[in-house]
Motif scaffolding. Structure first.
Motif, PDB file in Angstrom:
ATOM      1  N   MET A  74       0.803  -1.223   0.000  1.00 25.35           N
ATOM      2  CA  MET A  74       0.000   0.000   0.000  1.00 25.35           C
ATOM      3  C   MET A  74       0.834   1.270   0.000  1.00 25.35           C
ATOM      4  N   LYS A  75       2.023   1.171   0.599  1.00 23.60           N
ATOM      5  CA  LYS A  75       2.847   2.368   0.833  1.00 23.60           C
ATOM      6  C   LYS A  75       3.002   3.291  -0.359  1.00 23.60           C
ATOM      7  N   PRO A  76       3.279   2.735  -1.581  1.00 26.21           N
ATOM      8  CA  PRO A  76       3.531   3.646  -2.717  1.00 26.21           C
ATOM      9  C   PRO A  76       2.332   4.528  -3.058  1.00 26.21           C
ATOM     10  N   TYR A  77       1.142   4.202  -2.545  1.00 28.33           N
ATOM     11  CA  TYR A  77      -0.051   4.933  -2.974  1.00 28.33           C
ATOM     12  C   TYR A  77      -0.554   5.956  -1.951  1.00 28.33           C
ATOM     13  N   VAL A  78       0.102   5.984  -0.798  1.00 34.63           N
ATOM     14  CA  VAL A  78      -0.361   6.873   0.271  1.00 34.63           C
ATOM     15  C   VAL A  78      -0.322   8.330  -0.178  1.00 34.63           C
ATOM     16  N   GLU A  79       0.804   8.713  -0.764  1.00 31.15           N
ATOM     17  CA  GLU A  79       1.033  10.123  -1.077  1.00 31.15           C
ATOM     18  C   GLU A  79       0.025  10.668  -2.094  1.00 31.15           C
ATOM     19  N   VAL A  80      -0.214   9.898  -3.151  1.00 30.01           N
ATOM     20  CA  VAL A  80      -1.087  10.379  -4.215  1.00 30.01           C
ATOM     21  C   VAL A  80      -2.529  10.489  -3.715  1.00 30.01           C
ATOM     22  N   LEU A  81      -2.923   9.575  -2.835  1.00 29.45           N
ATOM     23  CA  LEU A  81      -4.291   9.647  -2.311  1.00 29.45           C
ATOM     24  C   LEU A  81      -4.444  10.808  -1.340  1.00 29.45           C
ATOM     25  N   ASP A  82      -3.389  11.055  -0.557  1.00 27.56           N
ATOM     26  CA  ASP A  82      -3.391  12.241   0.306  1.00 27.56           C
ATOM     27  C   ASP A  82      -3.506  13.506  -0.538  1.00 27.56           C
ATOM     28  N   ALA A  83      -2.783  13.509  -1.663  1.00 27.91           N
ATOM     29  CA  ALA A  83      -2.787  14.693  -2.529  1.00 27.91           C
ATOM     30  C   ALA A  83      -4.191  14.942  -3.077  1.00 27.91           C
ATOM     31  N   TYR A  84      -4.869  13.862  -3.482  1.00 25.29           N
ATOM     32  CA  TYR A  84      -6.247  14.006  -3.979  1.00 25.29           C
ATOM     33  C   TYR A  84      -7.134  14.606  -2.879  1.00 25.29           C
ATOM     34  N   HIS A  85      -7.004  14.056  -1.677  1.00 27.15           N
ATOM     35  CA  HIS A  85      -7.813  14.528  -0.557  1.00 27.15           C
ATOM     36  C   HIS A  85      -7.531  16.000  -0.256  1.00 27.15           C
ATOM     37  N   GLN A  86      -6.256  16.342  -0.196  1.00 25.41           N
ATOM     38  CA  GLN A  86      -5.881  17.722   0.130  1.00 25.41           C
ATOM     39  C   GLN A  86      -6.356  18.713  -0.933  1.00 25.41           C
ATOM     40  N   SER A  87      -6.426  18.252  -2.178  1.00 23.82           N
ATOM     41  CA  SER A  87      -6.820  19.171  -3.250  1.00 23.82           C
ATOM     42  C   SER A  87      -8.337  19.261  -3.393  1.00 23.82           C
ATOM     43  N   THR A  88      -9.053  18.458  -2.607  1.00 19.23           N
ATOM     44  CA  THR A  88     -10.517  18.478  -2.700  1.00 19.23           C
ATOM     45  C   THR A  88     -11.160  18.505  -1.317  1.00 19.23           C
ATOM     46  N   LEU A  89     -10.616  19.358  -0.451  1.00 16.51           N
ATOM     47  CA  LEU A  89     -11.192  19.462   0.896  1.00 16.51           C
ATOM     48  C   LEU A  89     -12.534  20.180   0.817  1.00 16.51           C
TER      49      LEU A  89
END
Lengths: 217, 217
Positions: A74-89
């Motif tokens: 799962m580790k490689p995907y944490v950052e990109v999913l966080d980025a999606y979340h942060q860009s759509t708060l």
């Protein structure tokens, strides 16, 4: 549509990406439920988050069955999913609802479109994990009632929904740029570049349907 | 131990209190997971929260089966559970772990002690809902490893665990002071006041066992 062999190294990557997506969705729902103006909304968001965790458990088992550790995959995907979340708060409760209804569905549409190219056991995991849950009925009703009584809010939510779609595609491109084996898997599953164009049209169509369901056509 | 009849009006109150407890535990775990220093901790907390929601679904169905609306039955318990949470906000990751392991278990011990006095169908719901999940293994291992390498932290966590126990009893007393039918149910189930004393001793004993498991004896 193409056909993916059982030992394709992208399969474990796919599971990792989906599992990470479930955990990310869980925390996002729990977090955005704080915008809920009533207990009913808090319960509905918690139930949706509970569904994500049931899906997570399926993926956890599927990853273990392939002899791998879920957390490593799962580790490689944490950052990109966080980025999606942060860009759509979301900053309002209706925005949080639209995101809960439309945001996750975009990725789900994509994976379900190509699921038939996977070996049966993989296709079953993907379909089981991405099935829509009945809890989203609450979201539909709540958004529709807001939209029906407030035209300005409806306009705002329409733009918001489009932005979610755009951000999801942007983040998906980031993933594909970084994860070769997953990209190769998805290309093989899609068949060829022509098919990919059809696939994106189909995703756009489903997204439009969903906006219609919310009264945002 | 006493015996509670199937039509006792406290049964629906009990379900409401437990259902509200699951939702509260869900949000608490999601919230306190932000103290986790690693992905492993975040996943473990999300899985525990997922278990709470599986339990919530059982209660949701049980309440509906009695012809009532879950949200109405849960409302009276929101405030007291918020109060417990607010009075026991962890400020470190080990505190969050100890709370996840010890906090919920206190109420569970109480209800499981008296479950045999309930009609079979009610006892089954209570036992199903309060069963410990395997996810707490993670908490045990994590706390033990912290406690073993840091004596000062162990002392702090011992005090913290005692405070959780005290706060849980305080909030339980608030509930009993306000909800007559639930109180009557619990008194009937316990048998008599003598038995209540034994019951509290047993709860204290189980709490001590749990602290021992965490290395906090």
């Amino acid at each position: 549509m193409g056909s993916v062999s059982s030992d394709h190294p992208g399969i474990i990557e796919l599971y990792g990406a989906l599992a990470c997506g479930e955990i990310a969705a869980f925390y996002r729902l729990a977090d955005e439920a704080r915008l809920a103006p009533h207990l009913h909304g808090r319960i509905a968001m918690a139930r949706m988050a509970g569904s994500e965790m049931r899906h997570y458990e399926l993926l956890h088992t599927a990853i273990r069955d392939l002899g791998r550790e879920p957390i490593e995959v799962m580790k490689p995907y944490v950052e990109v999913l966080d980025a999606y979340h942060q860009s759509t708060l979301p900053s309002t409760w209706p925005e949080a609802l639209v995101k809960a209804y439309i945001g996750d569905a975009i990725a789900a549409d994509f994976y379900l479109e190509i699921a038939s190219a996977f070996p049966d056991d993989v296709a079953n995991v993907v379909r089981g994990v991405l099935a829509e849950t009945h809890h989203s009925e609450f979201v539909k009703d709540e958004v529709r009632s807001i939209v029906e009584r407030d035209k300005k809010e409806a306009d705002r939510l329409r733009l918001w929904a489009r932005r979610l779609f755009g951000e999801a595609l942007t983040q998906a491109q980031h993933v594909l740029g970084q994860r070769d084996e997953l990209t190769e898997l998805l290309l093989t599953a899609s068949g060829d570049l022509n098919h990919i164009a059809t696939l994106f049209e189909s995703m756009q169509g489903k997204n439009d349907d969903r906006m219609k369901t919310l009264g945002l056509e």
